[in-house]
Scaffold this motif. Sequence first.
Motif, mmCIF file in Angstrom:
data_model
loop_
_atom_site.group_PDB
_atom_site.id
_atom_site.type_symbol
_atom_site.label_atom_id
_atom_site.label_comp_id
_atom_site.label_asym_id
_atom_site.label_seq_id
_atom_site.Cartn_x
_atom_site.Cartn_y
_atom_site.Cartn_z
ATOM 1 N N ALA A 200 -58.608 39.363 -45.249
ATOM 2 C CA ALA A 200 -60.172 40.083 -46.553
ATOM 3 C C ALA A 200 -60.654 41.535 -46.680
ATOM 4 O O ALA A 200 -60.957 41.494 -47.643
ATOM 5 N N ASN A 201 -60.933 41.759 -45.397
ATOM 6 C CA ASN A 201 -61.496 43.166 -44.172
ATOM 7 C C ASN A 201 -60.621 44.106 -45.246
ATOM 8 O O ASN A 201 -60.504 45.022 -46.244
ATOM 9 N N LEU A 202 -59.346 43.924 -45.025
ATOM 10 C CA LEU A 202 -58.309 45.054 -45.365
ATOM 11 C C LEU A 202 -57.995 44.590 -47.246
ATOM 12 O O LEU A 202 -57.902 46.255 -48.030
ATOM 13 N N PHE A 203 -58.195 44.573 -48.032
ATOM 14 C CA PHE A 203 -58.038 43.822 -49.213
ATOM 15 C C PHE A 203 -59.651 43.664 -49.898
ATOM 16 O O PHE A 203 -59.543 43.674 -50.485
ATOM 17 N N SER A 204 -60.733 43.694 -49.047
ATOM 18 C CA SER A 204 -61.912 43.436 -50.285
ATOM 19 C C SER A 204 -62.288 42.277 -50.543
ATOM 20 O O SER A 204 -62.310 42.289 -51.756
ATOM 21 N N VAL A 205 -61.652 41.177 -50.376
ATOM 22 C CA VAL A 205 -61.525 40.140 -51.219
ATOM 23 C C VAL A 205 -62.406 38.900 -50.113
ATOM 24 O O VAL A 205 -62.568 38.768 -48.982
ATOM 25 N N SER A 206 -62.428 38.236 -49.988
ATOM 26 C CA SER A 206 -62.861 36.954 -49.525
ATOM 27 C C SER A 206 -62.523 36.276 -48.707
ATOM 28 O O SER A 206 -61.183 35.819 -49.461
ATOM 29 N N THR A 207 -62.510 35.967 -47.463
ATOM 30 C CA THR A 207 -61.871 34.484 -46.998
ATOM 31 C C THR A 207 -61.036 33.275 -47.703
ATOM 32 O O THR A 207 -60.572 33.208 -47.239
ATOM 33 N N ALA B 44 -50.662 40.841 -48.676
ATOM 34 C CA ALA B 44 -51.501 39.302 -48.330
ATOM 35 C C ALA B 44 -50.466 38.567 -47.763
ATOM 36 O O ALA B 44 -50.221 38.313 -46.340
ATOM 37 N N ARG B 45 -49.541 37.720 -48.271
ATOM 38 C CA ARG B 45 -48.461 36.958 -48.169
ATOM 39 C C ARG B 45 -48.150 37.546 -47.434
ATOM 40 O O ARG B 45 -46.749 37.336 -45.848
ATOM 41 N N GLU B 46 -47.547 38.816 -47.306
ATOM 42 C CA GLU B 46 -46.398 39.703 -46.442
ATOM 43 C C GLU B 46 -46.456 40.122 -45.492
ATOM 44 O O GLU B 46 -45.786 39.887 -44.517
ATOM 45 N N LEU B 47 -47.999 39.773 -45.116
ATOM 46 C CA LEU B 47 -48.651 41.534 -44.034
ATOM 47 C C LEU B 47 -48.628 40.188 -43.312
ATOM 48 O O LEU B 47 -49.013 38.947 -41.592
ATOM 49 N N TRP B 48 -49.295 38.740 -43.440
ATOM 50 C CA TRP B 48 -49.711 37.413 -42.748
ATOM 51 C C TRP B 48 -48.745 37.007 -41.553
ATOM 52 O O TRP B 48 -48.964 37.145 -40.048
ATOM 53 N N SER B 49 -47.224 36.599 -42.007
ATOM 54 C CA SER B 49 -46.462 36.495 -40.089
ATOM 55 C C SER B 49 -47.179 37.853 -39.247
ATOM 56 O O SER B 49 -46.517 37.526 -37.943
ATOM 57 N N HIS B 50 -47.249 39.145 -39.728
ATOM 58 C CA HIS B 50 -46.472 40.054 -39.127
ATOM 59 C C HIS B 50 -47.944 40.462 -38.265
ATOM 60 O O HIS B 50 -47.645 41.251 -37.112
ATOM 61 N N LEU B 51 -48.921 40.016 -38.355
ATOM 62 C CA LEU B 51 -50.686 39.722 -38.619
ATOM 63 C C LEU B 51 -50.461 39.151 -36.578
ATOM 64 O O LEU B 51 -50.123 38.058 -36.555
ATOM 65 N N GLY C 92 -53.196 36.998 -33.151
ATOM 66 C CA GLY C 92 -54.721 36.166 -33.176
ATOM 67 C C GLY C 92 -54.429 35.153 -33.949
ATOM 68 O O GLY C 92 -53.057 34.305 -35.134
ATOM 69 N N ASN C 93 -55.533 34.118 -34.279
ATOM 70 C CA ASN C 93 -55.276 33.007 -34.305
ATOM 71 C C ASN C 93 -55.502 33.059 -35.796
ATOM 72 O O ASN C 93 -55.648 34.047 -36.619
ATOM 73 N N ILE C 94 -55.640 32.481 -36.904
ATOM 74 C CA ILE C 94 -55.837 31.413 -38.413
ATOM 75 C C ILE C 94 -56.989 32.419 -38.393
ATOM 76 O O ILE C 94 -56.388 32.972 -39.661
ATOM 77 N N THR C 95 -57.687 32.027 -37.937
ATOM 78 C CA THR C 95 -59.179 32.760 -38.546
ATOM 79 C C THR C 95 -59.423 34.204 -38.292
ATOM 80 O O THR C 95 -59.985 34.775 -39.401
ATOM 81 N N ASP C 96 -59.073 34.325 -37.131
ATOM 82 C CA ASP C 96 -59.015 35.892 -37.181
ATOM 83 C C ASP C 96 -57.423 36.616 -37.964
ATOM 84 O O ASP C 96 -58.417 37.902 -38.634
ATOM 85 N N ARG C 97 -56.915 36.167 -38.436
ATOM 86 C CA ARG C 97 -55.528 36.775 -39.515
ATOM 87 C C ARG C 97 -56.634 36.725 -40.464
ATOM 88 O O ARG C 97 -56.366 38.049 -41.453
ATOM 89 N N LYS C 98 -56.876 35.789 -41.631
ATOM 90 C CA LYS C 98 -57.969 35.696 -42.548
ATOM 91 C C LYS C 98 -58.601 36.467 -42.928
ATOM 92 O O LYS C 98 -58.666 37.327 -44.129
ATOM 93 N N LYS C 99 -59.225 36.595 -41.619
ATOM 94 C CA LYS C 99 -60.744 37.972 -41.982
ATOM 95 C C LYS C 99 -60.048 39.119 -41.994
ATOM 96 O O LYS C 99 -60.672 40.160 -42.126
#
Length: 179
Positions: A125-132, A106-113, A115-122
């Motif tokens: 969260a969906n990709l890893f099946s975890v909560s935002t 998640a940390r590795e992918l964060w800066s490569h996504l 969209g805004n912060i909310t969209d990236r968190k969602k």
Amino acid sequence: VNEEMEINVDDVIIDFSLYPRQGGINNDIVEQYRNSIDKLPPIVVQKSEKILVDGFHRLQAHILEGRKTIRAKLIDIPKERILIEAIKRNNAHGYQLTKEDKRRLARELWSHLDGNITDRKKELANLFSVSTRAIEMWTRDLREEEKAELEQRIFDLWLSCWSQEEIAEELGILQQTVS
């Protein structure tokens, strides 16, 4: 178009930079797969370069059993999408990614996504099946760094006599944010 066929074990390329797990082989999983080798689902391989997308432990079981071929589903995806596809597939079956693997990725992918912060968190969260909330905890320092960098860029442009409107347009943010 996805194709399923027998391919040579030796033709499969394992690119560890695109492999979502740290820690290498789980020998218990490989032994479990060796015991049911003919019942295993096919591995998933990128069609053009034969890069392994999903099925590292199944492939290892075939190698240890001396098998020369393995059933594989060939998928047509670009190399830059392999890691994301591998993560999705690992969350959907069998030997799941560890919490630490998910956090690291998640940390590795964060800066490569995009969209805004909310969209990236969602998205994560969906990709890893975890909560935002988990994503928020894992990326808090990264978001703080991004904010500090943005504030520094705003300040530098302001010192160069740019207007708030010009700064907002340049950085692709709202004028209120600049203010």
